[in-house]
Design an enzyme around this catalytic site. Sequence first.
Site, PDB file in Angstrom:
ATOM      1  N   GLY A   1     -34.859  19.863 -19.005  1.00  0.00           N
ATOM      2  CA  GLY A   1     -35.557  19.039 -19.773  1.00  0.00           C
ATOM      3  C   GLY A   1     -36.219  17.726 -19.098  1.00  0.00           C
ATOM      4  O   GLY A   1     -36.946  17.235 -19.743  1.00  0.00           O
ATOM      5  N   CYS A   2     -36.291  17.774 -17.707  1.00  0.00           N
ATOM      6  CA  CYS A   2     -36.666  16.741 -17.135  1.00  0.00           C
ATOM      7  C   CYS A   2     -37.618  16.910 -15.941  1.00  0.00           C
ATOM      8  O   CYS A   2     -37.677  17.952 -15.262  1.00  0.00           O
ATOM      9  CB  CYS A   2     -35.404  15.985 -16.410  1.00  0.00           C
ATOM     10  N   GLY A   3     -38.602  15.966 -16.040  1.00  0.00           N
ATOM     11  CA  GLY A   3     -39.874  16.421 -15.277  1.00  0.00           C
ATOM     12  C   GLY A   3     -39.860  15.559 -14.084  1.00  0.00           C
ATOM     13  O   GLY A   3     -40.666  15.806 -12.977  1.00  0.00           O
TER      14      GLY A   3
END
Length: 280
Positions: free
Chosen positions: A123-125
């Site tokens: 879920g992390c960019g």
Amino acid sequence: MSAAAADDDLPPPADHAVVQVTAWSDANPDAPPRVLDASLVEETAVALVYNGISHAVMLTTPTDLEDFAYGFSLTEGIIARRHDIYAMDVVHTALGIEVRMELASACFAALKLRRRSLAGRSGCGLCGVDSLAAAMRPVTPLSHRFALSRAALARALDELPHDQTLHRLSGGAHAAAWVAADGRVKLVREDVGRHNALDKLIGAVLRWGDDARAGFVVITSRASHELVHKTAAAGIGCLAAVSAPTAQAVREAQAAGLILIGFARSTRCTAYTFPETLTA
């Protein structure tokens, strides 16, 4: 052979797994639970290796990995064009997957100057970015302004669910769609992570050779800072998300000249930037 060594006997990982679950229903609280088979989307550690040096390890659904590698390389500024990657090999190991790329010497020299260690989560960019400057790098300004038809957007949103195979199975996959100006969905890529789905899509567009100025992107998630950056870096003029954007995403879409749409549905949408470019 070490645990991380390539193993020719390992089967390619699937995009989903089937597990047995126990489910209760509020419709009949006194009824016994049901034992069912459920499909779950997979996530696998994928290392992106440039000229023998591992640069990033991301958790991603192990499909369309060539597209993912091209898209990640473009949106991270590692390459500027498809031909900057001379060769690519996807290698399955006991611990995960390595995508090994042979990079043009000028690109590799630039990469070494700013090389960082990434440890990506679904879920992390921005996982692993080691400075505020790296996290908040300037957005790429677009050289053109896209004109979006609301009818085309509605058509795309009607068509997209038919192409979300993994989401229908698991209920846990994001999709990114490449859409022609008339609303035809031309390409769809799915992944457990919305950033990965967009990188896969951008890589597919790059490999396919389509003109990034000739279409737009629909993504089944919120629109974050990182998704705006990736879309603009690919030269695509419009990003439509089914959920809300962040405030930073709106500011950066404005700076890039990118049309940013939120709450996109077949019957409605909200323009956060450049509403004057939307037509009926």
